[in-house]
Design an enzyme around this catalytic site. Structure first.
Site, PDB file in Angstrom:
ATOM      1  N   HIS A 455       0.843  -1.202   0.000  1.00  0.00           N
ATOM      2  CA  HIS A 455       0.000   0.000   0.000  1.00  0.00           C
ATOM      3  C   HIS A 455       0.875   1.249   0.000  1.00  0.00           C
ATOM      4  CE1 HIS A 455      -3.983  -1.922   1.592  1.00  0.00           C
ATOM      5  NE2 HIS A 455      -3.579  -2.418   0.441  1.00  0.00           N
ATOM      6  N   HIS A 500      -7.937  -0.427   2.284  1.00  0.00           N
ATOM      7  CA  HIS A 500      -7.267  -0.816   1.035  1.00  0.00           C
ATOM      8  C   HIS A 500      -7.367   0.368   0.065  1.00  0.00           C
ATOM      9  CE1 HIS A 500      -7.114  -4.948   2.510  1.00  0.00           C
ATOM     10  NE2 HIS A 500      -8.194  -4.557   3.160  1.00  0.00           N
TER      11      HIS A 500
HETATM   12  C1  LIG Z   1      -0.024  -7.077  -4.788  1.00  0.00           C
HETATM   13  C2  LIG Z   1      -0.976  -5.966  -4.445  1.00  0.00           C
HETATM   14  C3  LIG Z   1      -2.212  -6.270  -3.886  1.00  0.00           C
HETATM   15  C4  LIG Z   1      -3.094  -5.235  -3.567  1.00  0.00           C
HETATM   16  N1  LIG Z   1      -4.359  -5.547  -3.150  1.00  0.00           N
HETATM   17  C5  LIG Z   1      -5.264  -4.548  -3.024  1.00  0.00           C
HETATM   18  C6  LIG Z   1      -6.635  -4.840  -2.788  1.00  0.00           C
HETATM   19  O1  LIG Z   1      -7.064  -5.991  -2.735  1.00  0.00           O
HETATM   20  N2  LIG Z   1      -7.504  -3.803  -2.645  1.00  0.00           N
HETATM   21  C7  LIG Z   1      -7.083  -2.504  -2.725  1.00  0.00           C
HETATM   22  O2  LIG Z   1      -7.919  -1.607  -2.567  1.00  0.00           O
HETATM   23  N3  LIG Z   1      -5.795  -2.196  -2.955  1.00  0.00           N
HETATM   24  C8  LIG Z   1      -4.884  -3.192  -3.145  1.00  0.00           C
HETATM   25  N4  LIG Z   1      -3.603  -2.892  -3.451  1.00  0.00           N
HETATM   26  C9  LIG Z   1      -3.218  -1.479  -3.559  1.00  0.00           C
HETATM   27  C10 LIG Z   1      -3.770  -0.825  -4.828  1.00  0.00           C
HETATM   28  O3  LIG Z   1      -3.919  -1.773  -5.858  1.00  0.00           O
HETATM   29  C11 LIG Z   1      -2.805   0.282  -5.253  1.00  0.00           C
HETATM   30  O4  LIG Z   1      -2.576   1.147  -4.175  1.00  0.00           O
HETATM   31  C12 LIG Z   1      -3.391   1.120  -6.391  1.00  0.00           C
HETATM   32  O5  LIG Z   1      -3.832   0.267  -7.414  1.00  0.00           O
HETATM   33  C13 LIG Z   1      -2.318   2.073  -6.903  1.00  0.00           C
HETATM   34  O6  LIG Z   1      -2.832   2.795  -8.000  1.00  0.00           O
HETATM   35  P1  LIG Z   1      -1.923   3.894  -8.705  1.00  0.00           P
HETATM   36  O7  LIG Z   1      -2.680   4.393  -9.880  1.00  0.00           O
HETATM   37  O8  LIG Z   1      -1.466   4.864  -7.691  1.00  0.00           O
HETATM   38  O9  LIG Z   1      -0.607   3.104  -9.172  1.00  0.00           O
HETATM   39  P2  LIG Z   1      -0.457   1.853 -10.143  1.00  0.00           P
HETATM   40  O10 LIG Z   1      -1.716   1.117 -10.315  1.00  0.00           O
HETATM   41  O11 LIG Z   1       0.728   1.107  -9.626  1.00  0.00           O
HETATM   42  O12 LIG Z   1      -0.104   2.511 -11.535  1.00  0.00           O
HETATM   43  C14 LIG Z   1       1.114   3.146 -11.818  1.00  0.00           C
HETATM   44  C15 LIG Z   1       1.383   2.889 -13.313  1.00  0.00           C
HETATM   45  O13 LIG Z   1       2.373   3.795 -13.768  1.00  0.00           O
HETATM   46  C16 LIG Z   1       3.239   3.096 -14.647  1.00  0.00           C
HETATM   47  N5  LIG Z   1       4.503   3.837 -14.656  1.00  0.00           N
HETATM   48  C17 LIG Z   1       5.313   4.092 -13.608  1.00  0.00           C
HETATM   49  N6  LIG Z   1       6.350   4.848 -14.002  1.00  0.00           N
HETATM   50  C18 LIG Z   1       6.175   5.091 -15.324  1.00  0.00           C
HETATM   51  C19 LIG Z   1       6.905   5.829 -16.290  1.00  0.00           C
HETATM   52  N7  LIG Z   1       8.029   6.469 -15.970  1.00  0.00           N
HETATM   53  N8  LIG Z   1       6.440   5.869 -17.554  1.00  0.00           N
HETATM   54  C20 LIG Z   1       5.287   5.207 -17.903  1.00  0.00           C
HETATM   55  N9  LIG Z   1       4.554   4.497 -17.030  1.00  0.00           N
HETATM   56  C21 LIG Z   1       4.989   4.448 -15.754  1.00  0.00           C
HETATM   57  C22 LIG Z   1       3.340   1.710 -14.046  1.00  0.00           C
HETATM   58  O14 LIG Z   1       3.765   0.762 -15.002  1.00  0.00           O
HETATM   59  C23 LIG Z   1       1.906   1.476 -13.563  1.00  0.00           C
HETATM   60  O15 LIG Z   1       1.104   0.854 -14.546  1.00  0.00           O
HETATM   61  C24 LIG Z   1      -2.701  -3.885  -3.775  1.00  0.00           C
HETATM   62  C25 LIG Z   1      -1.464  -3.593  -4.333  1.00  0.00           C
HETATM   63  C26 LIG Z   1      -0.610  -4.620  -4.691  1.00  0.00           C
HETATM   64  C27 LIG Z   1       0.701  -4.270  -5.353  1.00  0.00           C
END
Ligand SMILES: Cc1cc2nc3c(=O)[nH]c(=O)nc-3n(C[C@H](O)[C@H](O)[C@H](O)COP(=O)(O)OP(=O)(O)OC[C@H]3O[C@@H](n4cnc5c(N)ncnc54)[C@H](O)[C@@H]3O)c2cc1C
Length: 524
Positions: A455, A500
């Protein structure tokens, strides 16, 4: 003026597999990172027929059977998986062990392989953000954005959405014998913690044992934000959204002539799906001295494991069971392959859990929100148990409001290098006590069994620039001191949300899209 994309910045051998090649010229908005939030933003912004968007994602589409099947896609610990993994710095609280950092490299980000739990968190948390000065971020302000994205299949109420693209539902029934979920419900009841079917009801008890909905489609497929917000219908019909995968954003271009820098474009290069392993913590000599460090939060988990007979391990130990379950999934979209790993969870106040506690005393106090979650999980969740040939059942105990923070540090200009991450677990007094309420002798055990729950949050927190913990973005998600650059993802939470993260992340993206569209229509 729209952000400009300069085609000259495209690497000579750039690959745009699965997607369109970016059109030359201008894009109104460029989204760096097509993750959980990025897919929502691209979809919502292009609802406006006058807006064009370029979405750049370093990972691929990976639209395979494995990535659509909830259980198989969430098996990130094994084999080939569209994620980057590296080690944290050694953790004092974990006896010097390093823990694995894991982030997605796939369109849809972590929502393509997470555990799919859909929880909004307590309204009191968002109201606290408002009390701290974050205008537009009280629960009443944010509820419409939760509702907008949601299609709640198993629960109802004025606070649930039914017309959004992102469905969540409960599993049909509690699985496993002896039943992990019903045993947890009974244990919670014995502690005076009541049971609720709807963990997201704003008026529900803040301390509860709750049935947890998951972001699952009716046919048993995972519903990531890529599936929900960018289905083929949208990407083929809306010519104004260009999605470029396998593309790493390497730098933001700034015009620096004015009062403050203006973000005017991005540089990008092809990204290898299996990036070269780079040495960790070895400073690049040519950039000696370069370091950008931000505080960041994560939910630390401590795992207690029990040996039981019927768990997800059944799929490994019995070929017949595995085949039966696989057929059940293929034909009916039901059963263990839908990943029923967390069916209920206990959200509690640690003060109510010690030997001298008064059970349930805080249950009705809406001003407080839980400080610990205890997740019963039908498999082995530690890094240390060696007897993989047996079935296990785990409780992951997670302090939800950690005071301890770690750091994320960029120590190289190389855009392919992973940052150095210090998870900082249990570095401030008060956090370990929340877990230890179960038994005062547990410190050594906690050190051995500590793990991340992935997280990662709050590294670009929304706060005033010179706050005690400095803020990176303002209440409109604009980066302080820079024009035309906003951040919308898990990094902007002022404090890590005590639940979450994916539902709050999608809410942030919905709100950001709304703010951008309002600005757009006011200026165009
Ligand atoms: C294993 C796991 C299980 C989880 N389980 C849950 C759950 O059951 N329920 C829940 O609510 N939350 C859960 N979480 C947490 C939740 O999924 C994340 O906090 C949330 O999805 C993050 O969203 P985000 O958009 O911030 O980042 P992300 O979804 O990580 O997206 C970031 C994106 O940016 C891209 N990126 C990064 N740098 C660059 C760059 N320089 N150029 C181009 N692209 C780039 C990456 O490839 C990625 O696709 C879990 C997380 C993980 C890892």
């Amino acid at each position: 003026m729209p952000i400009q994309h300069d085609p000259a910045d495209v690497g000579a051998d750039a690959r745009f597999s699965d997607t369109s090649v970016p059109r030359r010229g201008l894009y109104d908005y460029i989204i760096a990172g097509g993750g959980t939030a990025g897919c929502v933003l691209a979809s919502r912004l292009t609802e406006d027929p006058t807006i064009s968007v370029l979405l750049l994602e370093r990972g691929s589409v990976h639209n395979t059977f494995t990535m659509r099947c909830p259980l198989l896609s969430s098996s990130y610990a094994q084999g080939k998986h569209p994620s980057v993994r590296w080690n944290s710095t050694p953790l004092t609280a974990a006896n010097g062990r390093v823990l694995e950092i894991l982030t997605g490299t796939v369109l849809g980000g972590a929502s393509r392989f997470n555990s799919m739990l859909y929880t909004r968190g307590s309204p009191a948390q968002y109201d606290e953000w408002r009390r701290q000065g974050r205008v537009g971020w009280s629960y009443a302000d944010l509820e419409p954005y939760f509702i907008k994205s949601e299609n709640a299949v198993s629960t109802s109420g004025y606070y649930h959405g039914t017309e959004g693209p992102w469905s969540n539902r409960h599993f049909d029934k509690f699985l496993f014998k002896p039943n992990v979920a019903t045993s947890a419900v009974k244990a919670a009841k014995d502690l005076g913690i009541s049971y609720t079917d709807d963990v997201n009801a704003p008026e529900g008890p803040c301390v509860s044992c709750a049935k947890i909905p998951v972001t699952l489609a009716s046919d048993g497929k995972r519903l990531s934000t890529f599936d929900a917000f960018l289905p083929p219908l949208i990407t083929t019909q809306r010519r104004r959204v260009a999605i470029c995968t396998d593309t790493l954003v390497t730098k933001i271009d700034f015009d620096v002539g004015g009062v403050q820098p203006v973000a005017s474009g991005v540089f990008f290069k092809p990204y290898e799906s299996t990036p070269k392993q780079r040495p960790f913590y070895a400073r690049d000599q040519s950039h000696q001295g370069f370091a950008r460090r931000w505080p960041q939060f994560d939910h630390v988990g401590t795992t207690i494991t029990y040996r039981v007979s019927d768990t997800l391990h059944a799929l490994e130990s019995s070929l017949t069971r595995a085949l039966t379950e696989f057929l059940n999934y293929l034909i009916r979209g039901r059963g263990l392959f839908t990943n029923p790993s967390v069916q209920v969870s206990i959200f509690a106040k640690s003060d109510n859990l010690g030997d001298d506690a008064e059970p349930g005393v805080e249950e009705t106090n809406r001003e407080t929100f839980p400080d610990i979650e205890i997740m019963p999980i039908p498999h082995e969740c530690t890094y240390v148990t060696s007897q993989k040939s047996q079935g296990f059942f785990s409780f992951i105990c997670v302090p939800l409001q950690p005071k301890s923070s770690g750091t994320v540090e960029l120590f190289s200009h190389d855009p392919y290098a992973n940052p150095k991450v210090d998870l900082g677990f249990f570095t401030r007094e008060g956090d370990i006590e929340v877990v230890r309420k179960l038994d005062e002798q547990l410190d050594a055990f906690i050190g051995q069994n500590v793990r991340t729950t992935y997280h990662y949050a709050s590294s670009c927190r929304m706060a005033q620039e010179h706050d005690t913990v400095p803020g990176v973005v303002d209440d409109e998600l604009r980066v302080h001191g820079v024009s035309r650059l906003r951040i919308a993802d898990a990094s902007i939470f002022p404090d890590i949300v005590a639940t979450h993260l994916q539902a709050p992340v999608v809410m942030v993206a919905e709100k950001c899209a709304d703010m951008l569209k309002k600005t757009w229509s006011a200026t165009n």
